[in-house]
Design a protein around this motif. Structure first.
Motif: not given
Length: 195
Positions: A90-112
């Motif tokens: 999903d996009n929670f904590c994901r960063i994009f440029s205004l041209s929609n370049q995806d810079f990703g998230k600051p973390y990797f979700f491992r599980g719950v």
């Protein structure tokens, strides 16, 4: 070595755009925080500067944090599983440029951990807070609300205009009747600038 239980939690299904509440802020809006109440639940989303203050403009080289909170303003105990942070897709904590370049998230979700709703009490006037730095140099996995994450050691973003956004339909369980209630799809979008 710590073992993790991995599960995938999706937010599938059709989304009715007429039931979506869209909240946006930008440097031009002169507001640095999205904060709204829905069905007695207060949602707050913003970016924090290095001093911990909400901001939409950052200096080059400055680290910033994502801040998201859900507060129970109802006069009843609820249960709330914070599934909004339990995914890599999903996009929670994901960063994009205004041209929609995806810079990703600051973390990797491992599980719950596979546990029941009883492990997620949400008392009246309580808050569930997720705060995460963009540049997070932790070298080991960390836990939040029975879920496990690891840092992706992101780099400082260059000068420019960016945004972060996510949409979610929140579910709550009443502690007394065990009945469920949902919000509309809530859409949060923060435009921000690095100068």
């Amino acid at each position: 070595m710590m073992s993790f239980l991995f599960i995938i939690m999706g937010m599938g299904g059709c989304e009715d755009k007429s039931n979506e509440l869209v909240w946006k802020i930008s440097p031009e809006s002169r507001q640095a925080v999205i904060q709204n109440e829905v069905k007695g639940i207060v949602f707050k989303f913003c970016l924090l500067n290095e001093d911990g203050e909400p901001a939409t403009v950052f200096n080059e080289g400055e680290n910033f944090s994502f801040y998201f909170s859900v507060t129970n303003n109802r006069n009843e105990k609820l249960y709330f599983i914070p599934k909004f942070a339990y995914s890599n897709d999903d996009n929670f904590c994901r960063i994009f440029s205004l041209s929609n370049q995806d810079f990703g998230k600051p973390y990797f979700f491992r599980g719950v951990e596979l546990i029941g709703i009883g492990a997620f009490p949400f008392e009246s006037n309580a808050s569930c807070v997720f705060q995460q730095q963009w540049i997070d140099n932790r070298n080991s996995a960390w836990e939040w609300e029975h879920a496990f994450y690891e840092s992706l050691n992101r780099e400082i973003l260059a000068k420019g205009d960016y945004y972060t956004e996510f949409k979610y339909n929140f579910e709550f369980v009443s502690g007394d009747s065990e009945s469920k209630f949902y919000t509309n799809t809530l859409s949060f979008k923060v435009y921000f600038k690095i100068q």
